[in-house]
Design a protein around this motif. Sequence first.
Motif, short mmCIF file in Angstrom:
data_model
loop_
_atom_site.label_atom_id
_atom_site.label_comp_id
_atom_site.label_asym_id
_atom_site.label_seq_id
_atom_site.Cartn_x
_atom_site.Cartn_y
_atom_site.Cartn_z
N VAL A 68 0.85 -1.20 0.00
CA VAL A 68 0.00 0.00 0.00
C VAL A 68 0.88 1.25 0.00
CG1 VAL A 68 -1.65 1.35 1.35
CG2 VAL A 68 -1.96 -1.12 1.12
N PHE A 72 1.01 3.82 -3.44
CA PHE A 72 0.45 5.17 -3.39
C PHE A 72 1.52 6.26 -3.28
CE2 PHE A 72 -3.33 2.66 -2.30
CZ PHE A 72 -4.19 3.16 -3.26
N VAL A 113 -9.15 12.61 -12.47
CA VAL A 113 -9.33 11.20 -12.07
C VAL A 113 -8.70 10.95 -10.70
CG1 VAL A 113 -8.84 8.80 -12.67
CG2 VAL A 113 -9.42 10.41 -14.46
N LEU A 114 -7.52 11.51 -10.49
CA LEU A 114 -6.86 11.33 -9.18
C LEU A 114 -7.71 11.89 -8.06
CD1 LEU A 114 -3.11 12.13 -10.03
CD2 LEU A 114 -4.03 9.93 -9.29
N ILE A 116 -10.98 12.28 -8.09
CA ILE A 116 -12.15 11.39 -7.90
C ILE A 116 -11.75 10.18 -7.05
CG2 ILE A 116 -13.71 9.78 -9.09
CD1 ILE A 116 -13.84 11.78 -11.41
N PHE A 117 -10.62 9.59 -7.38
CA PHE A 117 -10.15 8.44 -6.60
C PHE A 117 -9.95 8.83 -5.13
CE2 PHE A 117 -8.14 6.07 -10.42
CZ PHE A 117 -9.23 5.22 -10.50
N TRP A 119 -11.20 11.31 -3.43
CA TRP A 119 -12.48 11.62 -2.78
C TRP A 119 -13.23 10.32 -2.43
CZ3 TRP A 119 -14.88 15.16 -0.21
CH2 TRP A 119 -16.27 15.11 -0.07
N ALA A 120 -13.26 9.42 -3.39
CA ALA A 120 -13.96 8.14 -3.15
C ALA A 120 -13.25 7.32 -2.08
CB ALA A 120 -14.03 7.35 -4.46
N MET A 121 -11.92 7.39 -2.07
CA MET A 121 -11.16 6.63 -1.06
C MET A 121 -11.35 7.20 0.34
SD MET A 121 -7.64 5.98 -3.17
CE MET A 121 -6.68 5.51 -1.75
N GLN A 124 -14.27 5.60 1.95
CA GLN A 124 -13.95 4.23 2.37
C GLN A 124 -13.05 4.25 3.60
OE1 GLN A 124 -15.29 1.52 0.92
NE2 GLN A 124 -16.40 2.85 -0.51
N ILE A 142 -6.86 -1.18 10.01
CA ILE A 142 -6.85 -1.01 8.55
C ILE A 142 -6.83 0.48 8.19
CG2 ILE A 142 -8.11 -1.51 6.38
CD1 ILE A 142 -7.24 -4.05 7.64
N LEU A 145 -3.63 2.08 7.19
CA LEU A 145 -3.20 1.89 5.80
C LEU A 145 -3.93 2.86 4.88
CD1 LEU A 145 -2.98 -2.01 5.63
CD2 LEU A 145 -1.14 -0.35 5.95
N TRP A 146 -5.20 3.11 5.20
CA TRP A 146 -5.94 4.09 4.39
C TRP A 146 -5.32 5.48 4.51
CZ3 TRP A 146 -9.43 3.51 0.66
CH2 TRP A 146 -10.12 2.28 0.57
N PHE B 46 -18.83 5.46 -7.15
CA PHE B 46 -17.87 6.01 -6.17
C PHE B 46 -17.35 4.92 -5.24
CE2 PHE B 46 -19.34 10.16 -7.57
CZ PHE B 46 -18.15 10.90 -7.51
N GLY B 50 -13.49 4.02 -4.91
CA GLY B 50 -12.83 4.10 -3.61
C GLY B 50 -12.16 2.81 -3.19
N PHE B 54 -7.40 0.64 -3.53
CA PHE B 54 -6.86 0.07 -2.30
C PHE B 54 -6.77 -1.45 -2.40
CE2 PHE B 54 -6.88 -1.24 2.14
CZ PHE B 54 -5.99 -0.35 2.70
N ALA B 57 -3.76 -2.30 -4.44
CA ALA B 57 -2.50 -1.94 -3.79
C ALA B 57 -2.27 -2.71 -2.49
CB ALA B 57 -2.47 -0.44 -3.51
#
Lengths: 175, 434
Positions: A68, A72, A113-114, A116-117, A119-121, A124, A142, A145-146, B46, B50, B54, B57
């Motif tokens: 991870v 990233f 795109v980055l 959006i990713f 924001w969506a991440m 989560q 966890i 790691l996020w 979304f 999201g 992950f 990765a």
Amino acid sequence: MTREPAATSDGTSALAYRLADRLQRAQMRLAAVALVVMMLVTVVDVILRYLFNSPVHGSYEIVEAMLVVFVFHGLAAGFFRRANIVIDVIDHMAGPRLVMALVRLADTLSVVVLVIFAWAMLGQAIQAYEYGDRKLELALPIYVLWIAALAGMAGTILCAVVTCVWVDARARSGR
Amino acid sequence: MSPPVIGALGIAALFALLFARIPVWAVLSIIGFAGNYILGGAPAAFALAGTKPFDAASAYTLSVIPLFVLMGEVASETRLSSDLFKAARISLSGIRGGLLVAAIAASGCFGAVCGSSVATAATMTRIALPEMRKAGYDDGLAAGSIAAGGSLGILIPPSIILVIYAAIAEQSVPRLFAASLFPGLVLTGLYILVALFVSSYRPDAAPAAERLPLRVRLAALAGPWQFLALFVTTIGGIYAGIFSPTEAAAIGAFGAIVLGFSGRRFTWLKLMLAIENAVVTSCLLFAIIIGANLFAVFMVQTHLPDLLASGAEALNLPGPAIMALIIVAYIVIGCFLEGIGMVLITVPVFLPLVMEYGYDPVWFAIIVVVVVEVGLIHPPVGMNLFVIQAQAPDLKITDIYLGILPFLIAPLILIVILFALPELALWLPAVLYD
């Protein structure tokens, strides 16, 4: 090595470029360390398993966690160096102005795109924090790691924005 | 608008964006996200955007990618490739076209520890081309042999492209590595046959060197023992079930570093460079995989593969005809797309159709990789051809185009063999894992 935009008239752009350069170098080092840790943990795990029947506790999870960090944070250097794979057939058919316009379009879309990713991440990541899930063997939360992933994404977005702006600055200064 | 129509429009938009110079990862992500948004709604799109990054990765199975890339980068920074070429050159001395054969054999071996066709072609150009030119070989023929030999890197295990195929098609990496070994060896043999045939047909283009004593030729084979050690440990370890692919890759990378330092052919600076290159290469591959995962979900939602299957059934086309059409499609797409992008875009669309016709996905993986190899070397846009010209700018691209032409027959013969004798790919995985 990517060159600094010395000829740009835009001082803010040059400052942002230097900042992004330092950031991507730091992130590159972090990703490199993660890669070396992945390699060494796996090698030691195999040696201990076969020689002493005593594998490294949680080696799989260490590798997953390092992966991870690796992915990233390593992305920032890739974006900063403009090393993404593109199909450049059009370069041989179109004029330099059109190619430059397409490069700017590509940079802008990459940033979108980055974002959006990221924001969506974020959504989560908040869920992972609220649920409180942990890795089975290491008991590592966890969400940690996020956080590492989102930090890496933030640096990648900054690098992508700076390379995008730098193209603009170069275009304005006629380079 | 029906989902298959949206899918078809999505694919059209994908190619339009690719030709508009948008990076492959971004195109796959944009089309995947937009398609999932239209077909599944904003929350689902979304949620996928999201989780997919992950998930990719943090997948242990994908950790094999950076570790094998690192092994290849380290191998490229050491003198392993020149040792391999020297051993092949000496042991093949006296044979007309021996240097062409040496370049192909050394490329095949180097590809076995490097895993990258482009890196193999670039490295072997620096080593083999000057010697071939010095010996009076035709420039185009010399470049053709290097380009062809370089393309073996993605077929002979370990192959990054097979790892990526495994991820997208949910197949076992060891099984794919086992399936690719014999086709890789057969293709090497076919390239060598082409080289020998062209050498005998055009003796002026490939002079024979002085034959060295048998003792010297045999002794030369012991030179690149590091290659043998790395290959037996990594791929042998996987085949024997001693290591998982990730473990084999870690041991291979570590072993390459240790061998590099112990032979004083490696420095800390070179190690840092190899690690940096491995970071950038691998992370950008991960970006493409993330985009491809989104795109694959979109393709599933469109039911486009099902529609393709029912369309093929309605046309009453037999399996081999469908496969022939798919292979032609790959060769055409290979004129414009690079290998990994091609695999990630096409496999989610074609694999369900191929399986519907009863073909094995492991066998199909080998077919796909061979066709990608063709894409790497066929004019006018074969990547290996440009890599060679970039390393030797005084070479004319037209000479390289002419030089590669005879070698293009070899992968096409291999495809025919794979159709006639699928066991060439499927026998070893069955013996090892069934």
